[in-house]
Design a protein around this motif. Sequence first.
Motif, mmCIF file in Angstrom:
data_model
loop_
_atom_site.group_PDB
_atom_site.id
_atom_site.type_symbol
_atom_site.label_atom_id
_atom_site.label_comp_id
_atom_site.label_asym_id
_atom_site.label_seq_id
_atom_site.Cartn_x
_atom_site.Cartn_y
_atom_site.Cartn_z
ATOM 1 N N MET A 1 -19.517 47.596 14.949
ATOM 2 C CA MET A 1 -19.839 46.271 15.453
ATOM 3 C C MET A 1 -20.834 45.577 14.506
ATOM 4 N N THR A 2 -21.319 44.461 14.954
ATOM 5 C CA THR A 2 -22.108 43.656 14.011
ATOM 6 C C THR A 2 -23.610 43.810 14.211
ATOM 7 N N ILE A 3 -24.314 43.083 13.393
ATOM 8 C CA ILE A 3 -25.764 43.047 13.502
ATOM 9 C C ILE A 3 -26.199 42.197 14.702
ATOM 10 N N TYR A 4 -25.265 41.413 15.260
ATOM 11 C CA TYR A 4 -25.603 40.566 16.404
ATOM 12 C C TYR A 4 -25.296 41.293 17.711
ATOM 13 N N THR A 5 -26.159 41.143 18.693
ATOM 14 C CA THR A 5 -25.846 41.672 20.021
ATOM 15 C C THR A 5 -24.836 40.738 20.679
ATOM 16 N N SER A 6 -24.211 41.227 21.732
ATOM 17 C CA SER A 6 -23.245 40.426 22.469
ATOM 18 C C SER A 6 -23.912 39.160 23.047
ATOM 19 N N GLU A 7 -25.156 39.312 23.472
ATOM 20 C CA GLU A 7 -25.885 38.139 24.012
ATOM 21 C C GLU A 7 -26.104 37.093 22.930
ATOM 22 N N LYS A 8 -26.415 37.546 21.731
ATOM 23 C CA LYS A 8 -26.624 36.622 20.608
ATOM 24 C C LYS A 8 -25.313 35.920 20.252
ATOM 25 N N ILE A 9 -24.211 36.692 20.250
ATOM 26 C CA ILE A 9 -22.897 36.099 19.957
ATOM 27 C C ILE A 9 -22.593 34.991 20.977
ATOM 28 N N LYS A 10 -22.883 35.244 22.238
ATOM 29 C CA LYS A 10 -22.638 34.225 23.276
ATOM 30 C C LYS A 10 -23.417 32.949 22.983
ATOM 31 N N GLU A 11 -24.626 33.097 22.514
ATOM 32 C CA GLU A 11 -25.448 31.932 22.134
ATOM 33 C C GLU A 11 -24.786 31.168 20.980
ATOM 34 N N LEU A 12 -24.306 31.949 20.002
ATOM 35 C CA LEU A 12 -23.698 31.326 18.815
ATOM 36 C C LEU A 12 -22.431 30.550 19.152
ATOM 37 N N LEU A 13 -21.711 31.009 20.162
ATOM 38 C CA LEU A 13 -20.418 30.388 20.470
ATOM 39 C C LEU A 13 -20.541 29.026 21.153
ATOM 40 N N LYS A 14 -21.700 28.689 21.632
ATOM 41 C CA LYS A 14 -21.869 27.477 22.463
ATOM 42 C C LYS A 14 -21.238 26.222 21.868
ATOM 43 N N VAL A 15 -21.677 25.852 20.684
ATOM 44 C CA VAL A 15 -21.102 24.660 20.027
ATOM 45 C C VAL A 15 -20.594 25.108 18.661
ATOM 46 N N TYR A 16 -19.338 25.526 18.662
ATOM 47 C CA TYR A 16 -18.731 26.197 17.525
ATOM 48 C C TYR A 16 -17.907 25.164 16.756
ATOM 49 N N PHE A 17 -18.409 24.759 15.620
ATOM 50 C CA PHE A 17 -17.731 23.727 14.829
ATOM 51 C C PHE A 17 -16.883 24.368 13.742
ATOM 52 N N ILE A 18 -15.658 23.859 13.604
ATOM 53 C CA ILE A 18 -14.705 24.365 12.610
ATOM 54 C C ILE A 18 -14.260 23.184 11.760
ATOM 55 N N MET A 19 -14.207 23.335 10.457
ATOM 56 C CA MET A 19 -13.554 22.287 9.682
ATOM 57 C C MET A 19 -13.202 22.719 8.264
ATOM 58 N N GLY A 20 -12.304 21.922 7.667
ATOM 59 C CA GLY A 20 -11.963 22.031 6.261
ATOM 60 C C GLY A 20 -11.902 20.619 5.707
ATOM 61 N N SER A 21 -11.607 20.510 4.421
ATOM 62 C CA SER A 21 -11.699 19.188 3.777
ATOM 63 C C SER A 21 -10.684 18.188 4.326
ATOM 64 N N ASN A 22 -9.583 18.667 4.934
ATOM 65 C CA ASN A 22 -8.564 17.727 5.422
ATOM 66 C C ASN A 22 -8.730 17.339 6.894
ATOM 67 N N ASN A 23 -9.849 17.731 7.497
ATOM 68 C CA ASN A 23 -10.071 17.385 8.912
ATOM 69 C C ASN A 23 -10.892 16.120 9.098
ATOM 70 N N SER A 24 -11.252 15.455 8.002
ATOM 71 C CA SER A 24 -12.087 14.275 8.142
ATOM 72 C C SER A 24 -11.797 13.272 7.035
ATOM 73 N N SER A 25 -11.981 12.008 7.364
ATOM 74 C CA SER A 25 -11.860 11.007 6.300
ATOM 75 C C SER A 25 -13.204 10.856 5.589
ATOM 76 N N LEU A 26 -14.250 11.350 6.223
ATOM 77 C CA LEU A 26 -15.580 11.340 5.593
ATOM 78 C C LEU A 26 -15.710 12.592 4.709
#
Length: 219
Positions: A1-26
């Motif tokens: 498993m990882t260096i993060y606890t399950s509780e920490k992972i839950k915190e990280l997932l709250k506002v999970y932003f994903i993108m690549g260069s073709n997802n925005s005109s900016l």
Amino acid sequence: MTIYTSEKIKELLKVYFIMGSNNSSLAPDYVLEEALKGGITVFQFREKGSDALEGEAKFQLAKRMQKLCNHYNVPFLVNDDIELAIALDADGVHIGQEDENAIKVREWIGNKVLGVSAHSIEEIKLAMEAGADYIGIGPIYATSTKKDAKEVQGTSLIEKVKQLNLRIPIVGIGGITIDNAYPVIKAGADGVAIISEISMADNPYEQTKRLKKVVTDQE
Ligand code: TZP
Ligand code: MG
């Protein structure tokens, strides 16, 4: 498993932003920095689909985005491309069912974060056995961002995970907006994964802040 606890992972997932260069005109670097200022909790570099960068251009963009994430102390994950994740020493990877086998990926990445997309309880259990740190469930709502997305499933699988008391952090994905994020959290997801609601926004900073408020006000 990882260096993060399950509780920490839950915190990280709250506002999970994903993108690549073709997802925005900016400019992608600009959008990411605004989203970081607005309070995203984790970022996934997902460079795929039409006009996606390849080779050195992809590598350089990933490197710049990783640097931005490091500056704001937000973990940087890579979609699909395990070699890139290792070359950059990213914080983790996210894979789907069509990608490299999760057991192999876990061996390959050691204690980096491993996220797996799953569409059934069986797939979730297999991912858990393989050592996934969290599961991505979707598409919750209709999305035009992922052309080969599976059928829209609403929040039913998230509810099932809760009913069965499966102990794995989960994030909902697909068509999530400020207006429909609340039911995803209410169903039991630890967070929401978003592309266009932030990447296409005129003001990604304000949009991220609004989204974060919807997710964190429910606690
Ligand atoms: N996986 C399932 S739906 C989706 C991915 C990557 C796209 C999500 O994008 P959006 O714009 O938030 O609907
Ligand atoms: Mg994939």
